[in-house]
Design a protein around this motif. Structure first.
Motif, mmCIF file in Angstrom:
data_model
loop_
_atom_site.group_PDB
_atom_site.id
_atom_site.type_symbol
_atom_site.label_atom_id
_atom_site.label_comp_id
_atom_site.label_asym_id
_atom_site.label_seq_id
_atom_site.Cartn_x
_atom_site.Cartn_y
_atom_site.Cartn_z
ATOM 1 N N GLY A 101 10.284 14.477 38.538
ATOM 2 C CA GLY A 101 8.757 14.776 38.238
ATOM 3 C C GLY A 101 8.464 16.302 38.634
ATOM 4 N N ASP A 102 7.242 16.511 38.468
ATOM 5 C CA ASP A 102 6.784 17.768 38.947
ATOM 6 C C ASP A 102 5.135 17.648 39.345
ATOM 7 O OD1 ASP A 102 6.158 20.597 39.403
ATOM 8 O OD2 ASP A 102 6.856 21.217 37.347
ATOM 9 N N VAL A 103 4.890 17.849 40.368
ATOM 10 C CA VAL A 103 3.360 18.297 40.871
ATOM 11 C C VAL A 103 2.940 19.615 40.319
ATOM 12 C CG1 VAL A 103 1.710 18.230 42.440
ATOM 13 C CG2 VAL A 103 3.618 16.617 42.634
ATOM 14 N N VAL A 104 1.816 19.534 39.585
ATOM 15 C CA VAL A 104 1.201 20.654 39.060
ATOM 16 C C VAL A 104 0.595 21.526 40.076
ATOM 17 C CG1 VAL A 104 -0.397 21.865 37.537
ATOM 18 C CG2 VAL A 104 0.770 19.610 36.931
ATOM 19 N N GLY A 105 1.023 22.992 40.156
ATOM 20 C CA GLY A 105 0.849 23.843 41.184
ATOM 21 C C GLY A 105 1.937 24.311 42.042
ATOM 22 N N VAL A 139 2.161 16.695 48.372
ATOM 23 C CA VAL A 139 1.900 15.680 47.234
ATOM 24 C C VAL A 139 3.099 15.272 46.703
ATOM 25 C CG1 VAL A 139 0.782 15.240 45.116
ATOM 26 C CG2 VAL A 139 -0.540 16.516 46.890
ATOM 27 N N MET A 140 4.145 16.140 46.408
ATOM 28 C CA MET A 140 5.400 15.606 45.560
ATOM 29 C C MET A 140 5.946 14.412 46.835
ATOM 30 S SD MET A 140 8.819 15.852 46.585
ATOM 31 C CE MET A 140 9.047 17.441 47.457
ATOM 32 N N VAL A 141 5.978 14.710 48.114
ATOM 33 C CA VAL A 141 6.720 13.856 48.955
ATOM 34 C C VAL A 141 5.970 12.517 48.821
ATOM 35 C CG1 VAL A 141 7.057 13.365 51.414
ATOM 36 C CG2 VAL A 141 7.673 15.615 50.558
ATOM 37 N N GLU A 142 4.756 12.470 48.837
ATOM 38 C CA GLU A 142 3.667 11.301 48.743
ATOM 39 C C GLU A 142 4.079 10.455 47.524
ATOM 40 O OE1 GLU A 142 -0.456 11.413 49.466
ATOM 41 O OE2 GLU A 142 -0.355 13.184 50.665
ATOM 42 N N LEU A 143 4.217 11.276 46.303
ATOM 43 C CA LEU A 143 4.438 10.521 45.169
ATOM 44 C C LEU A 143 5.816 9.936 45.121
ATOM 45 C CD1 LEU A 143 3.031 12.529 42.269
ATOM 46 C CD2 LEU A 143 2.174 10.774 42.926
ATOM 47 N N ARG A 144 7.005 10.798 45.520
ATOM 48 C CA ARG A 144 8.248 9.974 45.816
ATOM 49 C C ARG A 144 8.145 8.783 46.762
ATOM 50 N NH1 ARG A 144 12.998 10.658 48.582
ATOM 51 N NH2 ARG A 144 14.713 10.286 47.184
ATOM 52 N N HIS A 145 7.487 8.868 47.976
ATOM 53 C CA HIS A 145 7.435 7.372 48.742
ATOM 54 C C HIS A 145 6.827 6.525 48.078
ATOM 55 C CE1 HIS A 145 9.554 8.995 51.964
ATOM 56 N NE2 HIS A 145 8.736 9.920 52.500
#
Length: 552
Positions: free
Chosen positions: A367-371, A379-385
């Motif tokens: 995945g890829d958080v935009v920005g 936010v990447m860390v939050e999504l992965r968790h």
């Protein structure tokens, strides 16, 4: 100029076809300490000036008779002033009193002459006319040089403000300082972690560079010289204390330094030039150097702050993305991953991968958080968790995409992200794929075929429903490749074209997952403007069979 206001070392070109006049005027000027070059006509004068221009030794002033045999003195003046390299040469016209017409003075002034003399004249009048013309020309030249330096200063400040890294900043400032001063220059920025960013002007960087010992000496000098400093300090470091080679290879110079701290007082910035070179530009040149040092310090501060933020973001990503040797045991599946942060000049992004055991299956995600910022990495860390937590009770990829979408909407309403989720059953090869705005995965066959899976869906964070997963069956010899767009996306190139390049490169890669990842990074992964994440997997039984030479 001496204490009596007289100019010393002035060269005067005298143009007159009358020998007696050349002798009389030449005698007066030589007695005043001037060098005299005498010629008899306009063409001879232009030829003499061309020769002297090529040698870099133009006269300081020209005394030209109005009435010459081959052209008028006015015409000669016009031709001189039309030549770019001679336009600044001051001209004094003269004519015998008996032949001066009422309108003789105006045409001379109109063609650019500085004065008009009537001869015979008193020696003091001749010397005063020469002195006045030379002084005015030198003042004009000084003004023009100052205007040029101010323009160069402004251009350099614009360039350094556009720098994307401390290295780029130091190089731009060194080039600008060298153009501003007309001599070699070096620039140094020392950050809080004692890392030295140095820039040398372009002419210098093509040669052998000073080594680590020289850098260590500069670090020590900067720390010592800027301790407790405020404002700009200009000082000289004698050659025994300044490392050789920063200005010219292997040559020691006394160094003239302009030192300033960034506004937070944490990072010294130094602009350095040979002291001998700076003496030629005088106090005004040093003042401009001080202004350039201040502008460099102002531009350096946000870049150094970004370096700190980038380090934090990278640490965050490396902390939460499992290294390849720390991936969980995934029975029935072999997997290879790669993560490459963006180039030093680019902000860190929010790319991630995950490989998780889900019941009897395996869930793979990229995945890829935009920005691009520390926020994106967070936010990447939050999504992965969140993904790790949800897959404990839910394995359907489309349902997981829906839940991640809700996480973004609830906690980060202004953030979007892309993700591709693949649930693989190692026993059967059955694979279910949900794609939320991401590059679809590639399936690579043993025969060299490479095809994108036809799967799509809306971005995470926009609140649109996600379609059911796309289903396929992986053959034992197939490889499944998932990447983030940072691998292939290039400014100015259509993404569809880049995806086709990726398909061709992947299809031509050597067998094996590690070889596939290495091939793609070698083909696309240099100095990327975005992070790169890759995940490649295959069924373990298929690899074992192929390794034993058994049919798949």
């Amino acid at each position: 100029m001496d204490v009596n206001g007289r100019l010393a070392g002035v060269t005067v070109l005298v143009v007159d076809d009358t020998a007696a006049n050349r002798y009389a005027i030449g005698t007066v000027l030589r007695r005043a300490g001037h060098e005299v070059v005498a010629v008899t006509g306009g063409h001879e004068a232009l030829s003499e000036l061309d020769v002297r221009r090529r040698k870099g030794r133009l006269p300081d002033v020209a005394l030209i008779d109005v009435h010459l045999p081959d052209m008028s003195g006015f015409e000669l003046c016009r031709r001189v002033k039309e030549r770019p390299h001679m336009a600044g040469l001051p001209v004094v016209h003269f004519s015998a009193a008996l032949t001066v017409a009422p309108d003789d003075r105006c045409p001379g002034l109109d063609t650019g002459a500085e004065a008009f003399l009537t001869v015979p004249a008193e020696p003091a009048d001749i010397e005063a006319a020469v002195r006045s013309a030379v002084r005015a020309a030198r003042l004009r030249a000084d003004d023009q040089a100052l205007v040029r330096r101010l323009r160069l200063l402004a251009e350099t400040i614009v360039t350094i403000q556009a720098a994307r890294s401390p290295h780029e900043l130091a190089d731009a400032a060194a080039d600008g300082a060298a153009r501003l001063l007309g001599c070699p220059a070096a620039v140094f920025v020392l950050d809080q972690d004692d890392e030295l960013y140095r820039g040398l002007c372009r002419e210098r960087t093509s040669l052998v560079l000073p080594g680590e010992d020289a850098d260590r000496t500069v670090r020590d000098l900067l720390r010592r010289l800027t301790r407790g400093q405020s404002g700009v300090r200009i000082t000289t470091v004698p050659s025994p204390l300044w490392p050789a080679g920063f200005f010219r290879p292997g040559v020691q110079h006394d160094a003239r330094l302009a030192l300033v701290l960034t506004q937070d007082g944490k990072a010294p910035v130094c602009l350095a030039a040979p002291a001998r070179g700076l003496r030629r530009v005088g106090p005004e040149g040093e003042a401009l150097l001080a202004q350039l040092a201040q502008a460099t310090a102002l531009a350096a501060e946000p870049l150094l702050m970004y370096q700190v933020e980038r380090h934090v973001a990278l640490t965050l990503q490396h902390s939460f993305l499992p290294r390849p040797h720390r991936l969980p045991e995934l029975p029935g599946v072999d997997i290879a991953v790669r993560y490459v942060p963006a180039s030093q000049e680019t902000e860190i992004g929010g790319d991630f991968y995950a490989a998780l055991r889900v019941g009897d299956g395996v869930l793979a995600a990229v995945g890829d958080v935009v920005g691009h910022s520390l926020d994106a990495a967070t936010v990447m860390v939050e999504l992965r968790h969140a993904l790790r937590a949800y897959c404990l009770t839910e394995s359907d990829p489309a349902a997981l995409a829906e839940r991640l979408d809700q996480v973004l909407q609830h906690y980060h309403a202004d953030v979007t992200a892309t993700v591709c989720l693949a649930l693989i059953d190692p026993a059967t090869g059955r694979t279910r794929i949900a794609n939320a705005g991401h590059i679809p995965p590639l399936v690579l066959g043993e025969d060299g075929s490479a095809e994108y899976v036809k799967t799509s869906g809306p971005l995470l964070g926009v609140g649109l429903p996600h379609p059911p997963p796309t289903e396929l069956v992986l053959a034992p010899t197939d490889r499944l490749l998932m990447v983030t767009d940072g691998l292939i996306e290039t400014r100015g190139t259509d993404l569809a074209v880049s995806m086709e390049h990726l398909r061709a490169a992947a299809g031509g890669a050597l067998p094996g997952l590690e070889a596939l990842c290495d091939t793609l990074l070698a083909s696309f992964g240099h100095q990327r403007e975005d992070d790169v994440a890759l995940l490649a997997l295959s069924l373990a039984d298929g690899l074992q069979r192929r390794g034993r030479g058994l049919p798949g």
